[in-house]
Design an enzyme around this catalytic site. Structure first.
Site, mmCIF file in Angstrom:
data_model
loop_
_atom_site.group_PDB
_atom_site.id
_atom_site.type_symbol
_atom_site.label_atom_id
_atom_site.label_comp_id
_atom_site.label_asym_id
_atom_site.label_seq_id
_atom_site.Cartn_x
_atom_site.Cartn_y
_atom_site.Cartn_z
ATOM 1 N N LYS A 126 5.914 27.301 -48.616
ATOM 2 C CA LYS A 126 4.525 27.048 -48.210
ATOM 3 C C LYS A 126 4.332 25.549 -48.126
ATOM 4 O O LYS A 126 5.073 24.792 -48.752
ATOM 5 C CB LYS A 126 3.556 27.613 -49.259
ATOM 6 C CG LYS A 126 2.162 27.859 -48.738
ATOM 7 C CD LYS A 126 2.053 29.200 -48.055
ATOM 8 C CE LYS A 126 0.743 29.416 -47.361
ATOM 9 N NZ LYS A 126 0.587 30.812 -46.944
ATOM 10 N N ASP A 166 -1.957 28.764 -41.744
ATOM 11 C CA ASP A 166 -2.708 29.297 -42.891
ATOM 12 C C ASP A 166 -4.110 28.691 -42.726
ATOM 13 O O ASP A 166 -4.481 28.315 -41.597
ATOM 14 C CB ASP A 166 -2.037 28.898 -44.225
ATOM 15 C CG ASP A 166 -2.575 29.689 -45.422
ATOM 16 O OD1 ASP A 166 -2.154 30.838 -45.624
ATOM 17 O OD2 ASP A 166 -3.458 29.181 -46.148
HETATM 18 P P1 NDP Z 1 -8.884 30.284 -41.440
HETATM 19 O O1 NDP Z 1 -8.813 28.818 -41.614
HETATM 20 O O2 NDP Z 1 -8.735 30.867 -40.095
HETATM 21 O O3 NDP Z 1 -10.234 30.859 -42.059
HETATM 22 C C1 NDP Z 1 -10.570 30.653 -43.386
HETATM 23 C C2 NDP Z 1 -11.911 31.308 -43.654
HETATM 24 O O4 NDP Z 1 -12.153 31.319 -45.052
HETATM 25 C C3 NDP Z 1 -13.056 30.546 -43.018
HETATM 26 O O5 NDP Z 1 -14.071 31.439 -42.673
HETATM 27 C C4 NDP Z 1 -13.497 29.630 -44.176
HETATM 28 O O6 NDP Z 1 -14.835 29.181 -44.087
HETATM 29 C C5 NDP Z 1 -13.322 30.567 -45.350
HETATM 30 N N1 NDP Z 1 -13.110 29.759 -46.563
HETATM 31 C C6 NDP Z 1 -12.111 28.881 -46.763
HETATM 32 N N2 NDP Z 1 -12.235 28.298 -47.972
HETATM 33 C C7 NDP Z 1 -13.337 28.837 -48.514
HETATM 34 C C8 NDP Z 1 -13.999 28.650 -49.748
HETATM 35 N N3 NDP Z 1 -13.552 27.769 -50.647
HETATM 36 N N4 NDP Z 1 -15.095 29.405 -49.998
HETATM 37 C C9 NDP Z 1 -15.553 30.291 -49.090
HETATM 38 N N5 NDP Z 1 -14.983 30.495 -47.895
HETATM 39 C C10 NDP Z 1 -13.888 29.785 -47.621
HETATM 40 O O7 NDP Z 1 -7.757 30.864 -42.419
HETATM 41 P P2 NDP Z 1 -7.068 32.301 -42.418
HETATM 42 O O8 NDP Z 1 -7.999 33.335 -41.947
HETATM 43 O O9 NDP Z 1 -5.757 32.145 -41.750
HETATM 44 O O10 NDP Z 1 -6.750 32.493 -43.965
HETATM 45 C C11 NDP Z 1 -7.656 33.144 -44.851
HETATM 46 C C12 NDP Z 1 -6.914 33.621 -46.081
HETATM 47 O O11 NDP Z 1 -5.874 34.524 -45.693
HETATM 48 C C13 NDP Z 1 -6.201 32.540 -46.889
HETATM 49 O O12 NDP Z 1 -6.205 32.906 -48.249
HETATM 50 C C14 NDP Z 1 -4.764 32.587 -46.362
HETATM 51 O O13 NDP Z 1 -3.854 32.064 -47.313
HETATM 52 C C15 NDP Z 1 -4.608 34.087 -46.192
HETATM 53 N N6 NDP Z 1 -3.565 34.524 -45.275
HETATM 54 C C16 NDP Z 1 -3.480 34.068 -44.001
HETATM 55 C C17 NDP Z 1 -2.512 34.541 -43.153
HETATM 56 C C18 NDP Z 1 -2.428 34.131 -41.728
HETATM 57 O O14 NDP Z 1 -1.568 34.651 -41.027
HETATM 58 N N7 NDP Z 1 -3.295 33.253 -41.228
HETATM 59 C C19 NDP Z 1 -1.497 35.495 -43.624
HETATM 60 C C20 NDP Z 1 -1.722 35.982 -44.966
HETATM 61 C C21 NDP Z 1 -2.711 35.481 -45.742
HETATM 62 P P3 NDP Z 1 -15.145 27.668 -43.640
HETATM 63 O O15 NDP Z 1 -14.882 27.633 -42.193
HETATM 64 O O16 NDP Z 1 -16.563 27.469 -44.011
HETATM 65 O O17 NDP Z 1 -14.209 26.800 -44.437
HETATM 66 O O1 2IT Z 2 0.094 33.643 -46.378
HETATM 67 C C1 2IT Z 2 0.792 33.980 -45.409
HETATM 68 O O2 2IT Z 2 1.540 34.956 -45.442
HETATM 69 C C2 2IT Z 2 0.692 33.194 -44.173
HETATM 70 N N1 2IT Z 2 -0.092 32.252 -44.112
HETATM 71 C C3 2IT Z 2 1.569 33.511 -43.004
HETATM 72 C C4 2IT Z 2 2.917 32.876 -43.140
HETATM 73 C C5 2IT Z 2 3.823 32.979 -41.968
HETATM 74 O O3 2IT Z 2 4.912 32.408 -42.080
HETATM 75 O O4 2IT Z 2 3.497 33.585 -40.946
#
Ligand code: NDP
Ligand code: 2IT
Length: 450
Positions: A126, A166
């Site tokens: 990561k 992420d």
């Molecule tokens: P994005 O940046 O696309 O979206 C993040 C979202 O979470 C936004 O709506 C943001 O709001 C909100 N957010 C972030 N920090 C906070 C906080 N401290 N309090 C409240 N809301 C918050 O990220 P992703 O959708 O990609 O990721 C979301 C989660 O999913 C993370 O935990 C990530 O690690 C996990 N994840 C992502 C994957 C991926 O493929 N993208 C895969 C597996 C897990 P704002 O815009 O106001 O900051």
């Molecule tokens: O938390 C996660 O699994 C991710 N942000 C996706 C990682 C990836 O390599 O696609």
């Protein structure tokens, strides 16, 4: 707790005193794999747990860039290469001001287990930076990404370490990162990063994969317990990549999503969220969720003021935390349960505080899908993107979606089988940890002391 586990955990706490998120992630895994440790007295001599919890390396680097005012700004970049036991280090990059060593290490640690659950050949890593992309111009984002890659490139490679997105890193950032890598290496190495745009080596379904996969997992878990998504009310925290595509698939499955959020607050639309409006605000305008009310004045907005997010006060059958770590507290857990919750399934990584997670697990009426199993669809389709880059061939949307569905189904089965084998009832958290750990420990034993 088993003496070996206790010693390892105490040492980790002593060695990493300020790394709360990292300790939380490790403690959850160590406490749930006890039945496997009890069966393998040789693990202690081989230091299996010490090796699994110590990253192979942690790289920290300076990331300077020039903002639109001509000022040079310096950020800190990270990449943790945690484990390449079963494949190249693999995991996303997070750009967010809170990013620190503890957060990167917890995410990297979780990723080892998640990636093992997918059944695909990917290790765990990561990275990220304390850079805040919010409010930055495209030029600033591009210069930051180029600077980040100017250091990162020497540590990554299609068979070495493969980053992706992420929080704060989406297709735009991946494009700039890949462009800079290609410029430095003078070679098109598609499999060096995933989440690429479709025009230059990305995979269909990668954008949707984490959210869709989360719903496929939810469906498996509900079906196994005689329930279904049809007609259920759903609330989803966050409105980023994971939240949006979880919402899309939940609607396709006949559920009704009534609330979503961002870090400022949440919207509640009793008739069901208009996802096209959310996509417009978040994917195109990069705006705030409050703007939803401009399109739908009948909806309500609740500001996020205290520690607990207002979204968890809304009555729901299924809660899908899809924002960030420790976003769901014990207090919110109790409210959700008092309001008749049936299931919680984690799209974000470690969204429940330790107390919240323990409370859900101890309540046998609630079905709880843990992040490392339920959100593995994103990294799974990343691995499928790598395969396509190697093959120089692309799957159709239907083909990639079918692979994702089968992987999520298998992940749920692995959790369920481990629960059955060790008499864990429906503790899928322990099931996921045990299934992944068993595979990893076997690989570690086979590869000698390295
Ligand atoms: P994005 O940046 O696309 O979206 C993040 C979202 O979470 C936004 O709506 C943001 O709001 C909100 N957010 C972030 N920090 C906070 C906080 N401290 N309090 C409240 N809301 C918050 O990220 P992703 O959708 O990609 O990721 C979301 C989660 O999913 C993370 O935990 C990530 O690690 C996990 N994840 C992502 C994957 C991926 O493929 N993208 C895969 C597996 C897990 P704002 O815009 O106001 O900051
Ligand atoms: O938390 C996660 O699994 C991710 N942000 C996706 C990682 C990836 O390599 O696609």
């Amino acid at each position: 707790m088993n003496k070996y586990l206790k010693t390892v955990l105490n040492n980790i706490k002593l060695k990493n005193p300020h790394e709360n998120e990292y300790i939380q992630a490790v403690e959850e895994v160590l406490t749930s794999i006890e039945p496997v440790i009890n069966e393998h007295s040789e693990f202690e001599k081989l230091a299996i747990l010490e090796r699994m919890t110590e990253p192979e390396r942690l790289i920290i680097f300076r990331v300077p860039y020039v903002n639109d005012c001509g000022q040079t700004i310096v950020h800190r970049g990270y990449r943790v290469q945690f484990s390449n036991l079963i494949g190249p280090y693999k995991g996303g990059l997070r750009f967010q001001p809170d990013v620190n060593q503890s957060i990167i290490k917890f995410l990297g640690f979780e990723q080892i287990f998640k990636n093992a659950l997918t059944g695909l050949p990917i290790g765990g890593g990561k990275g990220g930076s304390d850079f805040n992309p919010k409010g930055k111009s495209d030029g600033e984002i591009m210069r930051f990404c180029q600077s980040f890659m100017t250091e990162l490139y020497r540590h990554i490679g299609a068979d070495v370490d493969v980053p992706a997105g992420d929080i704060g890193v989406g297709e735009r950032e991946i494009g700039y990162l890949f462009g800079q890598y290609k410029k430095i290496k003078n070679a098109y190495e598609g499999g060096v990063i995933t989440g690429k745009g479709l025009s230059y080596g990305g995979s269909l379904v990668r954008k949707e994969a984490t959210g869709y996969g989360l719903i496929y997992f939810t469906e498996e878990m509900l079906n196994a317990n005689g329930l279904s998504l049809e007609g259920k009310t759903v609330t989803i925290s966050g409105s980023g990549n994971v939240a949006i595509y979880a919402c899309e698939k939940a609607f396709q499955k006949g559920a009704k999503v009534v609330a979503m959020s961002d870090s400022n607050g949440c919207i509640y639309d009793a008739g069901g969220i208009d996802l096209n409006v959310i996509k417009q605000i978040k994917e195109k305008e990069r705006g705030r969720i409050k703007d939803y009310l401009k399109h739908h004045p009948q909806a309500e907005y609740f500001e996020h003021t205290g520690e607990d997010s207002p979204i968890w006060e809304i009555k729901t059958d299924i809660a899908l935390p899809c924002a960030t770590q420790n976003e769901l507290t014990l207090n919110s857990t109790k409210k959700l349960i008092a309001n008749g919750l049936t299931a919680i399934v984690e799209g974000a990584n470690m969204p429940c505080t330790k107390e919240a997670a323990e409370y859900f697990i101890s309540n046998k009426k609630i079905l709880y899908g843990p992040a490392k199993a339920a959100n593995a669809g994103g990294v799974a389709v990343s691995a499928i993107e790598m395969s396509q880059n190697s093959m120089r061939y692309y799957f159709s949307f239907e083909e990639a979606d079918k692979l994702l569905k089968d992987i999520m189904k298998n992940i749920f089965s692995s959790c369920q089988n481990a629960c059955e084998k060790y008499n864990l009832e429906k503790n899928y958290t322990a099931g996921a940890n045990i299934a992944a750990f068993t595979k990893l420990a076997k690989a570690m034993k086979a590869q000698g002391i390295v």
